[in-house]
Motif scaffolding. Structure first.
Motif, PDB file in Angstrom:
ATOM      1  N   MET A  90      28.592  43.629   2.626  1.00 17.67           N
ATOM      2  CA  MET A  90      28.946  42.237   2.886  1.00 17.67           C
ATOM      3  C   MET A  90      29.451  42.074   4.321  1.00 17.67           C
ATOM      4  O   MET A  90      29.116  41.104   4.996  1.00 17.67           O
ATOM      5  CB  MET A  90      30.001  41.746   1.896  1.00 17.67           C
ATOM      6  CG  MET A  90      29.471  41.530   0.510  1.00 17.67           C
ATOM      7  SD  MET A  90      28.238  40.209   0.497  1.00 17.67           S
ATOM      8  CE  MET A  90      27.311  40.678  -0.941  1.00 17.67           C
ATOM      9  N   SER A  91      30.235  43.031   4.807  1.00 18.22           N
ATOM     10  CA  SER A  91      30.715  42.977   6.195  1.00 18.22           C
ATOM     11  C   SER A  91      29.545  43.036   7.171  1.00 18.22           C
ATOM     12  O   SER A  91      29.533  42.333   8.183  1.00 18.22           O
ATOM     13  CB  SER A  91      31.673  44.137   6.469  1.00 18.22           C
ATOM     14  OG  SER A  91      32.849  43.992   5.737  1.00 18.22           O
ATOM     15  N   ASP A  92      28.572  43.879   6.856  1.00 13.14           N
ATOM     16  CA  ASP A  92      27.397  44.008   7.707  1.00 13.14           C
ATOM     17  C   ASP A  92      26.603  42.699   7.734  1.00 13.14           C
ATOM     18  O   ASP A  92      26.173  42.252   8.803  1.00 13.14           O
ATOM     19  CB  ASP A  92      26.525  45.158   7.216  1.00 13.14           C
ATOM     20  CG  ASP A  92      25.432  45.528   8.193  1.00 13.14           C
ATOM     21  OD1 ASP A  92      25.726  45.632   9.404  1.00 13.14           O
ATOM     22  OD2 ASP A  92      24.283  45.729   7.744  1.00 13.14           O
ATOM     23  N   TYR A  93      26.418  42.080   6.571  1.00 16.16           N
ATOM     24  CA  TYR A  93      25.703  40.792   6.528  1.00 16.16           C
ATOM     25  C   TYR A  93      26.452  39.739   7.337  1.00 16.16           C
ATOM     26  O   TYR A  93      25.844  38.957   8.071  1.00 16.16           O
ATOM     27  CB  TYR A  93      25.526  40.294   5.091  1.00 16.16           C
ATOM     28  CG  TYR A  93      24.579  41.111   4.256  1.00 16.16           C
ATOM     29  CD1 TYR A  93      23.467  41.739   4.796  1.00 16.16           C
ATOM     30  CD2 TYR A  93      24.792  41.246   2.896  1.00 16.16           C
ATOM     31  CE1 TYR A  93      22.608  42.486   4.015  1.00 16.16           C
ATOM     32  CE2 TYR A  93      23.941  41.990   2.098  1.00 16.16           C
ATOM     33  CZ  TYR A  93      22.846  42.602   2.665  1.00 16.16           C
ATOM     34  OH  TYR A  93      21.998  43.334   1.889  1.00 16.16           O
ATOM     35  N   ARG A 117      28.519  40.210   9.881  1.00 14.65           N
ATOM     36  CA  ARG A 117      28.391  40.537  11.305  1.00 14.65           C
ATOM     37  C   ARG A 117      27.010  40.139  11.829  1.00 14.65           C
ATOM     38  O   ARG A 117      26.883  39.523  12.890  1.00 14.65           O
ATOM     39  CB  ARG A 117      28.633  42.027  11.517  1.00 14.65           C
ATOM     40  CG  ARG A 117      28.554  42.476  12.966  1.00 14.65           C
ATOM     41  CD  ARG A 117      28.694  43.981  13.116  1.00 14.65           C
ATOM     42  NE  ARG A 117      27.804  44.764  12.263  1.00 14.65           N
ATOM     43  CZ  ARG A 117      26.496  44.902  12.469  1.00 14.65           C
ATOM     44  NH1 ARG A 117      25.912  44.312  13.482  1.00 14.65           N
ATOM     45  NH2 ARG A 117      25.768  45.650  11.656  1.00 14.65           N
ATOM     46  N   LYS A 118      25.959  40.467  11.056  1.00 12.44           N
ATOM     47  CA  LYS A 118      24.592  40.127  11.479  1.00 12.44           C
ATOM     48  C   LYS A 118      24.383  38.615  11.508  1.00 12.44           C
ATOM     49  O   LYS A 118      23.711  38.091  12.404  1.00 12.44           O
ATOM     50  CB  LYS A 118      23.572  40.769  10.544  1.00 12.44           C
ATOM     51  CG  LYS A 118      23.436  42.254  10.753  1.00 12.44           C
ATOM     52  CD  LYS A 118      22.445  42.859   9.773  1.00 12.44           C
ATOM     53  CE  LYS A 118      22.302  44.350   9.988  1.00 12.44           C
ATOM     54  NZ  LYS A 118      21.399  44.970   9.009  1.00 12.44           N
ATOM     55  N   LEU A 119      24.965  37.911  10.545  1.00 17.64           N
ATOM     56  CA  LEU A 119      24.853  36.456  10.518  1.00 17.64           C
ATOM     57  C   LEU A 119      25.528  35.856  11.749  1.00 17.64           C
ATOM     58  O   LEU A 119      24.971  34.981  12.406  1.00 17.64           O
ATOM     59  CB  LEU A 119      25.467  35.894   9.235  1.00 17.64           C
ATOM     60  CG  LEU A 119      25.466  34.377   9.109  1.00 17.64           C
ATOM     61  CD1 LEU A 119      24.034  33.843   9.056  1.00 17.64           C
ATOM     62  CD2 LEU A 119      26.236  33.941   7.874  1.00 17.64           C
ATOM     63  N   ARG A 120      26.730  36.338  12.079  1.00 18.19           N
ATOM     64  CA  ARG A 120      27.456  35.842  13.249  1.00 18.19           C
ATOM     65  C   ARG A 120      26.650  36.095  14.518  1.00 18.19           C
ATOM     66  O   ARG A 120      26.547  35.223  15.381  1.00 18.19           O
ATOM     67  CB  ARG A 120      28.829  36.506  13.330  1.00 18.19           C
ATOM     68  CG  ARG A 120      29.730  35.922  14.395  1.00 18.19           C
ATOM     69  CD  ARG A 120      31.125  36.502  14.401  1.00 18.19           C
ATOM     70  NE  ARG A 120      31.136  37.860  13.922  1.00 18.19           N
ATOM     71  CZ  ARG A 120      32.004  38.345  13.030  1.00 18.19           C
ATOM     72  NH1 ARG A 120      32.928  37.599  12.536  1.00 18.19           N
ATOM     73  NH2 ARG A 120      31.950  39.595  12.642  1.00 18.19           N
ATOM     74  N   ALA A 121      26.041  37.283  14.637  1.00 19.28           N
ATOM     75  CA  ALA A 121      25.224  37.608  15.814  1.00 19.28           C
ATOM     76  C   ALA A 121      23.996  36.697  15.882  1.00 19.28           C
ATOM     77  O   ALA A 121      23.613  36.249  16.970  1.00 19.28           O
ATOM     78  CB  ALA A 121      24.801  39.067  15.776  1.00 19.28           C
ATOM     79  N   SER A 122      23.388  36.407  14.741  1.00 18.41           N
ATOM     80  CA  SER A 122      22.226  35.515  14.706  1.00 18.41           C
ATOM     81  C   SER A 122      22.601  34.115  15.161  1.00 18.41           C
ATOM     82  O   SER A 122      21.885  33.502  15.961  1.00 18.41           O
ATOM     83  CB  SER A 122      21.642  35.445  13.294  1.00 18.41           C
ATOM     84  OG  SER A 122      21.105  36.675  12.916  1.00 18.41           O
ATOM     85  N   ILE A 123      23.724  33.625  14.658  1.00 20.97           N
ATOM     86  CA  ILE A 123      24.183  32.285  15.035  1.00 20.97           C
ATOM     87  C   ILE A 123      24.482  32.245  16.528  1.00 20.97           C
ATOM     88  O   ILE A 123      24.092  31.303  17.222  1.00 20.97           O
ATOM     89  CB  ILE A 123      25.409  31.877  14.196  1.00 20.97           C
ATOM     90  CG1 ILE A 123      24.981  31.648  12.745  1.00 20.97           C
ATOM     91  CG2 ILE A 123      26.075  30.629  14.767  1.00 20.97           C
ATOM     92  CD1 ILE A 123      26.128  31.503  11.758  1.00 20.97           C
ATOM     93  N   ASP A 124      25.163  33.277  17.046  1.00 24.06           N
ATOM     94  CA  ASP A 124      25.479  33.336  18.479  1.00 24.06           C
ATOM     95  C   ASP A 124      24.210  33.365  19.324  1.00 24.06           C
ATOM     96  O   ASP A 124      24.197  32.852  20.439  1.00 24.06           O
ATOM     97  CB  ASP A 124      26.335  34.566  18.794  1.00 24.06           C
ATOM     98  CG  ASP A 124      27.752  34.448  18.249  1.00 24.06           C
ATOM     99  OD1 ASP A 124      28.156  33.338  17.824  1.00 24.06           O
ATOM    100  OD2 ASP A 124      28.459  35.487  18.224  1.00 24.06           O
TER     101      ASP A 124
END
Length: 130
Positions: free
Chosen positions: A61-64, A66-73
């Motif tokens: 869940m932490s990985d998802y 983090r990846k979601l935040r990077a995608s949004i950024d």
């Protein structure tokens, strides 16, 4: 989506603790298809699996997140993980976007980066026990 509605959507497992026993049992049955052990060892195997699954679920869940935040950024949309329903993925995104959840995340991030001996001395990675 309000916080109560989001919690309702996520009631089936944004954390391992909230994952229903029926879902956990289906995961354990999948494990049993791949591995064998004697019946008298099952309680111990189950306990070890439960402990490891809890940690891996949290990591996942932490990985998802983090990846979601990077995608949004980066200005792009992240595809939902294949095993998640669209409703669950949407609920997770809405949950992680809530102001109280974001505040906790920011506070935890600042605590992890704290330099106990002053600026420039390096962060402390000792976060538990004596």
């Amino acid at each position: 989506m309000g916080l109560c509605a989001t919690r309702q959507t996520l009631r089936h497992g944004n954390t391992w603790r909230l994952t229903p026993p029926t879902v956990k049992e289906s995961y354990f049955q999948e494990l049993k298809k791949e591995f064998t052990w004697s019946p008298e060892d099952e309680p111990e195997v189950r306990a070890m699996w439960e402990h490891k699954a809890s940690k891996r679920y949290s990591d996942m869940m932490s990985d998802y997140k983090r990846k979601l935040r990077a995608s949004i950024d980066a200005g792009r949309e992240m595809d939902r993980p294949l095993w998640m329903s669209a409703e669950f993925w949407t609920g997770l995104q809405a949950y992680w976007d809530q102001e109280p959840i974001q505040a906790v995340s920011q506070r935890a991030r600042a605590n992890r980066m704290f330099e106990p001996d002053g600026p420039g001395t390096g962060i402390s990675r000792h976060v538990g026990g004596s």
